[in-house]
Enzyme design. Structure first.
Site, PDB file in Angstrom:
ATOM      1  N   ASP A 171      50.098 109.729 105.917  1.00 21.24           N
ATOM      2  CA  ASP A 171      50.655 109.699 104.781  1.00 21.24           C
ATOM      3  C   ASP A 171      51.876 110.649 104.662  1.00 21.24           C
ATOM      4  O   ASP A 171      52.842 110.340 104.182  1.00 21.24           O
ATOM      5  CB  ASP A 171      49.491 110.179 103.610  1.00 21.24           C
ATOM      6  N   LYS A 216      56.124 110.110 103.804  1.00 20.76           N
ATOM      7  CA  LYS A 216      56.774 110.839 102.905  1.00 20.76           C
ATOM      8  C   LYS A 216      58.003 111.235 103.638  1.00 20.76           C
ATOM      9  O   LYS A 216      59.336 111.265 103.180  1.00 20.76           O
ATOM     10  CB  LYS A 216      56.075 111.819 102.164  1.00 20.76           C
TER      11      LYS A 216
END
Ligand code: ADP
Ligand code: ASP
Ligand code: MG
Length: 816
Positions: free
Chosen positions: A679, A683
């Site tokens: 994750d 980003k």
């Protein structure tokens, strides 16, 4: 003396005629002198036109006759005392017989001339006005029926006859002198030529009749009673936010009505203007409304740059092009006299400055005729290829912005084109009157409602701008967003003039669409009652509705919605999303989305892709746009991992901290989703791409926190078992950190275009050393912020802050 003209809707039923009687009684008993002009009952002129055409094609016209007869009979029976009914019903029946005979004639000849058509149409006004006069006679015995065709004299232009003003005024004045003790009930719309054949004054012509009588008798005021509160800023049937205007100049009223505001017929302004008689537009059904006053000059200062927006719902464009037109004196003169001679009404003309083409707008009915006339008239030029065969564009409409203020205010047309462009509305042709009182644009008919609504929102800026929003996802973030919008709606309306209307909601089970907006207090129950969810269908409906200022919000973590993003942009709808899948898939996909949004002039806002509501994406964008160059980005963007390492101290084991984090809801159901760093990597990729790099997933150097065994474990329980087994690895790092007085941090870096994510030990001098709880932190080292990086720090997870970030993006749509 005043002229009171009642339009079709005002005489359309017994109930509406009762409203007229109330208005007249008030005037009568206050001693006011007045003359009444009446239109045909609503729908009757249209019906008569259809019947006439039907007769000429040997189709049925009898059912129309019965319908008209019944319409008048039922009013007569309701509003006339029984003793007065017979003669009136007989007279109407006589009119019907005459009408039938005429239609029969048309039927036999299989031909409908403009002259016969006018005669047929005249029965609409004759019947309604006669009936109204007889009903009124019961209250005011002076009531007298007057057939205006004997008083208004015109030329032979049937269907749209021109008035012989001198003769008409003479006849009217004389007639009035002879019957000044009477109350006239005058037929609108109809007149006659020198041979006493019936002519008509053009559709909507009863307004003109009222003005002609007003001017001839030098009335104090001409009142036009209709079914709306005077002249509104635009057609209230299309724009709900339209509001009534208190005054207009004759010119403004003329421009607005010429381009479709049919509450007044444009020629009606001429006699009034000539004699300087004010026209007051009133509402039969709302007698308290003060009216829109049309007079020489505006008295009040108009706070808006324009006065109103009008539209003609259906037109066609004819383009005449060709090199032979260049410098050819008299070409356009020949073209337009031809059209005028054949009674083709040219609504608008534009000519390119090179004279290479002339474009004009006419009614769709006239297209075939116009094309034939032009090809015949310019046969030579066509044969020698000096001009090309006229090309036709259909299914178009016109919108026009009108107002005297436009003259003094620069930038109005820029604003108009900008807002149309943003909403994906292509402009086919433009015309600005030399008076600068109006700018007209031609657009696709299907975009009319959207264009009127957006343009209205834009120019009447004190009005609230409405965002029409479709939301996907009703989990934590979605639900919190609804709550926030609900709580903030009054504030936004009062302080930002923004209204957020949630038009569609869908989750994976149900979907709901309500054009007037979904009540955000009851949304759950309403959604439960909605249809079965279907993403494609949901998006399709959103596109078809074609609403102004439309925004699609993706509050899901699903990979499905991104498939539709491009086509959503192509429908000129902005997207706001906290879903990072689209931006962190292949670079190509990211680039296509960005480019499409930019080309379409819509927004693609995803602030919450990185650091929830923290202004990270926006800051990066501002840095880039202002010409700064990113040298390095360092960041901690996983709230979960931050929490874990911040609490991995003293005697606790790594296993225990992860378990606790999960219990507190700081991790995904499977903590590996966080600990794998995937994750975080997404980003970092989004940041790198926004910083101008083409980063792909396989190029990212991602240091795993977890051992292979932990990653490959079959279940969450197995994972925890494996984690316990790797405890020594974590203890070692912890001891090392404690010994060196450092903190363990999982840090993402972008340097020289390369993204890496590593577990690092940082000392107290490092800006990331003091990071508490689940905070995120990011530092930008740039050309400008070289020695002292720009640091943003704060809570980077949680439904409240993420929803707030989505909300902020939503409010910013259309403002940049
Ligand atoms: P009447 O039969 O009374 O002459 P019309 O139908 O000719 O009435 O004109 C009134 C209608 O004009 C309204 O019902 C409205 O839909 C339409 N209209 C279009 N634009 C405007 C506008 N800017 N202001 C008011 N009415 C408008
Ligand atoms: N009855 C005519 C029409 O419908 C005239 C009018 O209403 O003003 O056009
Ligand atoms: Mg009218």
């Amino acid at each position: 003396m005043k002229i009171l003209k009642f339009g079709g809707t005002s005489v359309g039923s017994a109930k509406s005629i009762q409203c007229i009687l109330n208005i007249l009684q008030k005037r009568y008993y206050s001693g006011e002198k007045f003359i009444v002009v009446s239109s045909a009952m609503s729908g009757v002129t249209n019906l008569l036109t259809e019947m006439a055409f039907a007769a000429s094609e040997r189709k049925d016209f009898k059912s129309g006759l019965t319908e008209i007869e019944n319409k008048h009979f039922s009013v007569a029976k309701e509003l006339l005392e029984i003793k007065n009914q017979n003669p009136v019903l007989t007279q109407i029946k006589l009119y019907m017989n005459e009408l039938e005979e005429l239609l029969q004639g048309v039927n036999s000849l299989k031909e409908l001339s403009l002259q016969s058509k006018d005669l047929i149409l005249s029965y609409g006004e004759k019947c309604s006005t006669y009936l109204l006069s007889q009903i009124s006679k019961q209250y005011f015995p002076e009531s007298t029926y007057v057939d205006s065709s004997s008083l208004i004299k015109t030329n032979n232009q049937f269907g749209n006859a021109k008035v012989n003003v001198e003769k008409t005024e003479y006849l009217i004045k004389n007639y009035y002198k002879l019957h000044s003790d009477k109350i006239f009930f005058i037929t609108g719309f109809i007149a006659s030529n020198e041979e006493n054949r019936i002519t008509t004054l053009g559709r909507g012509g009863s307004d003109y009749t009222a003005a002609i009588f007003g001017a001839a008798l030098e009335a104090e005021q001409i009142e036009l009673w209709s079914d709306v509160d005077g002249m509104l800023t635009t057609d209230p049937k299309i724009v709900k936010k339209a509001f009534s205007l208190s005054e207009l100049s004759y010119t403004e009223a003329m421009e607005l009505s010429y381009f479709g505001a049919k509450v007044i017929y444009p020629p009606a302004m001429i006699p009034a203007f000539r004699k300087n008689i004010p026209i007051l537009l009133l509402n039969t059904f709302n007698p308290d409304f003060k009216g829109t006053l049309i007079h020489k000059e505006n008295i009040e200062k108009n706070p808006f740059p324009i006065k109103g927006i009008s539209s003609i719902n259906e037109i066609s464009l004819v383009n005449v092009t060709g090199s032979g037109m260049i410098g050819e004196v008299g070409f356009s003169g020949r073209l337009f006299s031809l059209l005028a001679r054949e009674q083709i009404n040219v609504i608008l003309i534009t000519q390119s400055s090179s004279e290479h083409s002339i474009t004009f707008a006419i009614e769709p009915n006239d297209i075939e005729r116009a094309k034939n006339l032009i090809t015949r008239e310019f046969e030579m030029e066509l044969q020698t290829h000096k001009i090309n065969i006229p090309s036709i564009e259909e299914n178009l409409c016109i919108i026009a912005i009108v107002g005297e203020n436009m003259k003094q205010t620069p930038g109005i047309s820029g604003k108009l084109f900008h807002v149309l462009g943003r909403n994906g509305i292509n402009v086919h042709a433009i015309a600005q009157g030399s008076s600068e009182y109006n700018i007209s644009v031609i657009i696709k008919k299907k975009n009319l409602a959207k264009a009127l609504n957006t343009v209205h929102d834009t120019f009447f800026i004190e009005l609230t701008k409405t965002l029409h929003v479709f939301v996907l996802g009703t989990g934590n973030i979605g639900a919190t967003l609804f709550q926030q919008i609900q709580n903030q709606s009054n504030f936004l309306k009062e302080n930002n003039d923004i209204e957020v209307k949630i038009v569609g909601i869908s989750n994976s089970r149900k979907m709901l669409i309500q054009e007037n907006g979904i009540d955000l207090i009851e949304w759950k129950a309403a959604l439960n009652e909605g249809n079965q969810a279907n993403l494609e269908n949901f998006i399709q409906q959103m596109k078809i509705m074609n609403l102004s200022n439309c925004v699609f919000i993706d509050n899901t973590a699903s990979p499905d919605p991104k498939k539709f993003y491009k086509s959503i942009f192509e429908s000129n709808i902005s997207i706001v999303t906290c879903n990072k899948i689209a931006n962190s898939s292949s670079y190509k996909e990211y680039k296509i989305l960005k480019d499409t949004a930019r080309k379409r002039g819509v927004d693609f806002f995803y602030e919450t892709n990185v650091g929830a509501g923290l202004p990270i994406i926006k800051t990066l964008k501002d840095l880039m746009n202002s010409g700064d160059r990113i040298l390095k980005i360092e960041a901690i963007l996983s709230g979960t991992i931050s929490y874990i390492f911040n609490n991995f101290k003293g005697d606790v084991s790594f296993y225990e901290v992860v378990k606790k984090a999960q219990e507190l809801g700081f991790t995904e159901p499977d903590p590996r989703d966080d600990l794998s760093g995937k994750d975080f990597m997404r980003k970092m990729m989004i940041l790198a791409r926004d910083a101008g790099y083409t980063t792909e997933e396989h190029e990212v150097l991602l240091e795993n926190i977890l051992s292979e065994n932990c990653i490959n474990a079959n279940s969450v329980d197995d994972f925890y078992n494996e984690l316990q087994k790797s405890e020594s690895y974590f203890t070692e790092i912890k001891l090392k950190a404690e010994k060196e007085k450092k903190a363990i941090r999982y840090i993402g870096k972008l340097e020289k275009g390369k993204v890496s994510i590593n577990l690092e030990l940082v000392d107290a001098s490092h800006p990331f050393y003091n990071l508490s709880g689940s905070d995120n932190i990011i530092s930008f080292t740039t050309e400008r912020y070289k020695y002292n990086p720009l640091v943003i720090k704060g809570p980077g997870a949680g439904a409240e802050v993420t929803a707030a970030g989505v909300f902020a993006d939503l409010i910013n749509v259309g403002t940049e």
